[in-house]
Design an enzyme around this catalytic site. Structure first.
Site, PDB file in Angstrom:
ATOM      1  N   LYS A  49       0.823  -1.215   0.000  1.00 10.75           N
ATOM      2  CA  LYS A  49       0.000   0.000   0.000  1.00 10.75           C
ATOM      3  C   LYS A  49       0.855   1.262   0.000  1.00 10.75           C
ATOM      4  O   LYS A  49       0.661   2.165  -0.813  1.00 10.75           O
ATOM      5  CB  LYS A  49      -0.896   0.044   1.257  1.00 10.75           C
ATOM      6  CG  LYS A  49      -1.834  -1.104   1.409  1.00 10.75           C
ATOM      7  CD  LYS A  49      -2.713  -0.917   2.639  1.00 10.75           C
ATOM      8  CE  LYS A  49      -1.960  -0.972   3.961  1.00 10.75           C
ATOM      9  NZ  LYS A  49      -1.491  -2.320   4.314  1.00 10.75           N
ATOM     10  N   GLU A  74       2.754   6.272  10.176  1.00 13.54           N
ATOM     11  CA  GLU A  74       3.455   5.089  10.672  1.00 13.54           C
ATOM     12  C   GLU A  74       4.965   5.253  10.634  1.00 13.54           C
ATOM     13  O   GLU A  74       5.629   5.182  11.651  1.00 13.54           O
ATOM     14  CB  GLU A  74       3.037   3.858   9.866  1.00 13.54           C
ATOM     15  CG  GLU A  74       1.650   3.389  10.240  1.00 13.54           C
ATOM     16  CD  GLU A  74       1.131   2.294   9.343  1.00 13.54           C
ATOM     17  OE1 GLU A  74       1.680   2.102   8.242  1.00 13.54           O
ATOM     18  OE2 GLU A  74       0.161   1.633   9.743  1.00 13.54           O
ATOM     19  N   THR A 288      13.599 -34.932 -27.625  1.00 15.48           N
ATOM     20  CA  THR A 288      13.305 -35.008 -29.048  1.00 15.48           C
ATOM     21  C   THR A 288      13.878 -33.816 -29.803  1.00 15.48           C
ATOM     22  O   THR A 288      13.769 -33.745 -31.008  1.00 15.48           O
ATOM     23  CB  THR A 288      11.791 -35.104 -29.306  1.00 15.48           C
ATOM     24  OG1 THR A 288      11.125 -34.194 -28.457  1.00 15.48           O
ATOM     25  CG2 THR A 288      11.291 -36.501 -29.065  1.00 15.48           C
ATOM     26  N   GLU A 314      14.253 -24.413 -17.545  1.00 15.36           N
ATOM     27  CA  GLU A 314      14.802 -25.716 -17.230  1.00 15.36           C
ATOM     28  C   GLU A 314      16.318 -25.689 -17.138  1.00 15.36           C
ATOM     29  O   GLU A 314      16.891 -26.358 -16.301  1.00 15.36           O
ATOM     30  CB  GLU A 314      14.373 -26.701 -18.315  1.00 15.36           C
ATOM     31  CG  GLU A 314      13.892 -28.012 -17.777  1.00 15.36           C
ATOM     32  CD  GLU A 314      13.183 -28.798 -18.861  1.00 15.36           C
ATOM     33  OE1 GLU A 314      12.234 -29.508 -18.522  1.00 15.36           O
ATOM     34  OE2 GLU A 314      13.577 -28.693 -20.027  1.00 15.36           O
ATOM     35  N   LYS A 452      -0.112 -28.481 -37.661  1.00 12.24           N
ATOM     36  CA  LYS A 452      -0.944 -27.447 -38.263  1.00 12.24           C
ATOM     37  C   LYS A 452      -0.105 -26.207 -38.453  1.00 12.24           C
ATOM     38  O   LYS A 452       0.893 -25.995 -37.761  1.00 12.24           O
ATOM     39  CB  LYS A 452      -2.154 -27.151 -37.389  1.00 12.24           C
ATOM     40  CG  LYS A 452      -1.869 -26.290 -36.170  1.00 12.24           C
ATOM     41  CD  LYS A 452      -3.169 -25.801 -35.567  1.00 12.24           C
ATOM     42  CE  LYS A 452      -2.922 -24.943 -34.345  1.00 12.24           C
ATOM     43  NZ  LYS A 452      -4.134 -24.553 -33.674  1.00 12.24           N
TER      44      LYS A 452
END
Lengths: 574, 112
Positions: A49, A74, A288, A314, A452
């Protein structure tokens, strides 16, 4: 109310908006928080905040020439300045430039005795003085609820807070009031009752040991706004909120084609490669060659002089560089030339949304033309399917709208259907390459085909995918009655075929020779018959001559006999 | 400052008053203009000082409308505020000074 150019006027609604300058925040609020009005920012402890409020003031002071007052209940001014220095904000400099006033209101409950009726005019005077002394347009009260801890008379406090917010509105300053979240209420002391124009809730949630900060606009009077929870990030640059991107599918598409870095693969896609700004998915089981295809693409992009941002979930950058060097792809020069940036991070380090925000941020900063995410599947570890899908669709939308070509690798699990992605992300992809293991004759080989590719004529053939010292090569696979053959089996088959061909050749030659021989034999027989024929002709002629001679002799004999007999002469003259 | 003993003996109490009564009080009353509340506060403070601290107090009345910078420097939130700077500890008495008991506690005139 101020009508300076930085307070923008919305065209359809007459509501002044004040740009916060916080990345993404102005997008989801459709231009900023209400200008000249207070906005409540609430949330539990440690959700950002104060930082949001400070950023609002700092951007106001620097970007929009709107000085601000920060009234802290504060932290002291020194603490504040120290806390935000790590984000690159120099509050002290702004203070000395008269662009910012920090006022720490310290309340020591032990010092205070309440001796009757009072008001908070002291606070008003302080604020008023601060605002007027630098011509502040922005005010932050952080966290005014601390007053409830210092002063006992709640009814006076409530009345005074109500008066304060009215006063702020009348003063025409854009204010952010922060409030700690309470049990079942937005703020502990119900500040939302008084600040009703705009309420923003910050949240810091832990799911599966990963925290994600989220922001939601609960209420915004008189303005449209995003209603979702938006993840946000606090990093060394401050806050960035993830804006809405998935609102429409309106991005412009390019018909420019870019090479995949593998010439044979380009050939398979009509000879030209991928579309610029499209999304490409490579899926395949472990080992692969997904990363190799990704690296080839990165290499090709850098070769064209385009920037490429590689998100590795990775492997570490050096590991990728080393591994790719083994197949003849040297990525290191590109990194040195700042064309390539490998950003490697463990997926579990942040929540999904934080990853997304981080990626947005990096993409904005690095401005790449190509983004690679390797592998996208690792993100599943930190989110549910729907979350991952929604995150990816937002990411793809974002990249597409920026004409950035996105390349994802997807690790399919062995055993699962290959033509199925983990979270059904394939529908988001324009081009989908499938890598598969082909296991024949006790060896594993890689096959590649295009499942595709939207908007282009593409090959339907499976190619064998070879990783050589000089990069990736695609070769035709052997198609025979036994199915697809690859690797050694393909080579063996090729040898076999060659042998068969040789044999065949020899057989034909032999047959040809046989025919020659037969033809020669027939010719000889024809010659023999011919001579026979001629012989018989001669015989025939001889016989004819003999007969003629015989007949002649016979006639002569008869005439001789008749003469001798003196027979009547046949009346020859009759 | 001497710690007064807790006792309900009247003589003891008077004595402790005498003992504590050597210190000089430095008081500042911050008000916000001439409002009825300010006026009441000024009257009440003056009365208490005259009655209890006669001859050994300094009272300054400051209108923070006139000197708004002081509001920040002196950490003024509420008005009216009476600050007891001396003797220590520092105390802030807020309100129109009608609650005599609280004032006595705040100014440490009353044995605790």
């Amino acid at each position: 109310m101020s009508k300076e150019n930085n307070i923008i006027r919305s065209s359809d609604i007459f509501l002044l908006k004040c740009q916060t300058g916080i990345r993404g925040m102005d997008d989801i609020t459709d231009g900023g928080i209400p200008g000249g009005r207070p906005t409540l920012v609430c949330g539990s402890a440690g959700c950002g905040k104060t930082l949001l409020a400070i950023e609002f003031l700092v951007h106001g002071a620097i970007k929009y020439d709107e000085p601000g007052v920060f009234m802290s209940f504060e932290e002291s001014s020194e603490e504040l300045a120290q806390n935000v220095a790590s984000l690159g904000f120099d509050l002290n400099e702004l203070v000395s430039a008269h662009k910012l006033i920090l006022d720490h209101v310290s309340i020591e409950p032990g010092e205070i005795e309440e001796t009757g009726e009072y008001d908070l005019e002291g606070l008003f005077i302080r604020l008023n003085h601060s605002i007027d002394s630098i011509g502040a347009k922005r005010v932050v009260l952080d966290t005014i609820e601390s007053l409830f801890g210092g002063l006992a008379n709640e009814s006076i406090l409530r009345a005074e807070l109500r008066r304060l917010f009215r006063w702020l509105k009348a003063k025409g300053v854009t204010a952010i009031i922060t409030g700690e979240r309470g049990e079942g209420t937005l703020t502990r002391h119900g500040l939302e009752e008084y600040v009703s124009d705009c309420v923003i809730l910050l949240d810091n949630r832990v799911e599966g040991q990963i925290t994600t900060r989220r922001l939601r606009i609960i209420k915004y009077r008189g303005s449209k706004h995003g209603t979702n929870e938006y993840p946000f990030l606090i990093d060394e640059m401050g806050i960035s909120v993830l804006p809405i991107t998935s609102l429409g599918l309106r991005h412009v598409v390019s018909s420019e084609r870019i090479s995949s870095g593998i010439s044979r693969l380009d050939t398979m896609m009509g000879g030209e490669g991928y579309y610029r700004g499209s999304s490409i998915l490579v899926s395949g089981t472990a080992g692969t060659g997904k990363t190799s295809i990704a690296a080839s693409f990165a290499d090709a992009a850098c070769n064209r002089g385009e920037r490429c941002l590689y998100f590795a979930f990775e492997e570490s950058p050096s590991q990728i560089i080393r591994n790719m060097l083994s197949i003849g792809i040297d990525l290191e020069p590109w990194i040195k030339q700042e064309l390539l940036d490998i950003y490697a991070v463990r997926p579990t380090i942040y929540g999904l949304e934080t990853h997304l925000v981080k990626m947005y941020k990096l993409v904005r900063e690095f401005k790449p033309k190509v983004v690679i995410i390797d592998p996208v599947t690792n993100l599943i570890a930190i989110g549910s399917d729907t979350e991952v899908k929604s995150m990816l669709s937002r990411l793809i939308d974002f990249l597409k709208s920026n004409q950035i070509t996105a390349f994802f690798t997807n690790l399919s699990h062995t055993g699962a259907a290959l033509e199925q992605t983990e979270f059904g992300i394939s529908s988001l992809m324009d081009t989908w390459l499938l890598l598969r293991d082909i296991e024949i004759g006790s060896e594993r080989n890689r096959g590649l085909y295009i499942l595709k590719s939207r908007g282009m004529a593409h090959s339907n053939q499976i190619r064998e995918f070879l990783l050589t010292d000089d990069g990736i090569d695609l070769v035709d696979v052997y198609l025979g009655p036994a199915g697809v053959l690859t690797g050694t089996a393909r080579i063996a088959q090729e040898i076999q075929e060659k042998a068969a061909q040789n044999l065949h050749k020899r057989e034909i030659e032999q047959k040809k020779r046989e025919i020659y021989r037969r033809r020669a034999a027939i010719k000889a027989r024809i010659a023999a018959l011919n001579s026979e024929f001629e012989e018989s002709q001669e015989d025939f002629d001889k016989l004819t001559q003999q007969e003629e001679a015989q007949e002649r002799t016979l006639a002569e004999e008869q005439a001789k006999i008749a003469h001798l007999r003196a027979a009547d002469k046949p009346n020859e003259n009759q | 400052m001497n710690e007064p003993e807790i006792t309900d003996d009247k003589e003891e109490f008077d004595r402790s008053l005498q003992q504590g009564g050597t210190q000089t009080y430095v008081l500042r009353l911050y008000i916000t203009g001439i409002t009825p509340r300010s006026t009441i506060a000024i009257q009440n403070v003056k009365k208490i000082c005259e009655e209890n601290l006669k001859g050994r107090y300094e009272l300054e009345v400051i209108d923070i409308y006139q000197q708004p910078m002081l509001a920040k420097d002196e950490q003024i939130i509420a008005a009216p505020t009476l600050i007891k700077r001396l003797p220590l500890p520092l105390k802030r008495l807020i309100g129109d000074m009608t609650d005599k008991e609280r004032i006595f506690v705040g100014l440490d005139l009353w044995p605790k």
